[in-house]
Design a protein around this motif. Structure first.
Motif, PDB file in Angstrom:
ATOM      1  N   GLN A  64       2.648  13.114  -9.758  1.00 46.91           N
ATOM      2  CA  GLN A  64       1.669  13.979  -9.102  1.00 46.91           C
ATOM      3  C   GLN A  64       1.216  15.029 -10.097  1.00 46.91           C
ATOM      4  N   SER A  65      -0.051  14.937 -10.511  1.00 50.17           N
ATOM      5  CA  SER A  65      -0.552  15.823 -11.565  1.00 50.17           C
ATOM      6  C   SER A  65      -1.438  16.948 -11.040  1.00 50.17           C
ATOM      7  N   TYR A  66      -1.540  17.080  -9.746  1.00 48.94           N
ATOM      8  CA  TYR A  66      -2.349  18.158  -9.167  1.00 48.94           C
ATOM      9  C   TYR A  66      -1.755  18.566  -7.818  1.00 48.94           C
ATOM     10  N   THR A  67      -2.089  19.770  -7.399  1.00 43.78           N
ATOM     11  CA  THR A  67      -1.624  20.270  -6.104  1.00 43.78           C
ATOM     12  C   THR A  67      -2.392  19.572  -4.991  1.00 43.78           C
ATOM     13  N   GLU A  68      -1.687  19.113  -3.995  1.00 45.09           N
ATOM     14  CA  GLU A  68      -2.298  18.412  -2.865  1.00 45.09           C
ATOM     15  C   GLU A  68      -1.585  18.864  -1.591  1.00 45.09           C
ATOM     16  N   PHE A  98       1.841  18.978 -13.034  1.00 43.27           N
ATOM     17  CA  PHE A  98       0.697  19.882 -13.132  1.00 43.27           C
ATOM     18  C   PHE A  98       1.123  21.223 -13.701  1.00 43.27           C
ATOM     19  N   GLU A 100      -0.419  24.285 -13.008  1.00 42.66           N
ATOM     20  CA  GLU A 100      -0.535  25.388 -12.059  1.00 42.66           C
ATOM     21  C   GLU A 100      -0.635  24.848 -10.657  1.00 42.66           C
TER      22      GLU A 100
END
Length: 112
Positions: A64-68, A98, A100
């Motif tokens: 998971q490379s981004y906030t979801e 990620f 941030e």
């Protein structure tokens, strides 16, 4: 990173229970959300066998490379669908990559 090294890093207790020659990578599974029609594809699914047993289980790895906001809910849906299809134990592993926000992810989520 090789799969064995990934397990050694994130699931060392499980790695000691795995018959290493049994590791089979399954094709990526695509799941469709029946309410929105959105398709999601899991990153990695491996079937492995316990040492000296015929019993198998799955290791499901997601990067998971981004906030979801609904990530935990999505992981739960993957888990439920894999369990429903194969009826085998599933060990989900998430690698958060990620930058941030710099905050720890909670261990539990409210799925409402």
């Amino acid at each position: 990173m090789c799969f064995i090294e990934l397990l050694d890093l994130f699931l060392p207790q499980s790695l000691s229970q795995i018959y290493r020659d049994s590791i089979q990578f399954l094709p990526q599974k695509v799941f469709t959300d029946v309410t929105s029609g959105e398709k999601k594809e899991i990153d990695l699914l491996a079937q492995v066998r316990y040492q000296e047993q015929e019993a198998c289980f799955f290791i499901h790895v997601e990067n998971q490379s981004y906030t979801e906001k609904v990530f935990a809910k999505r992981m739960f849906k993957y888990f439920a669908r894999l369990h429903e299809k194969y009826d085998l134990p599933i060990y989900p592993v998430v690698i958060f990559s990620f930058d941030e926000p710099l905050r720890p992810e909670p261990q539990t989520r409210d799925f409402s």
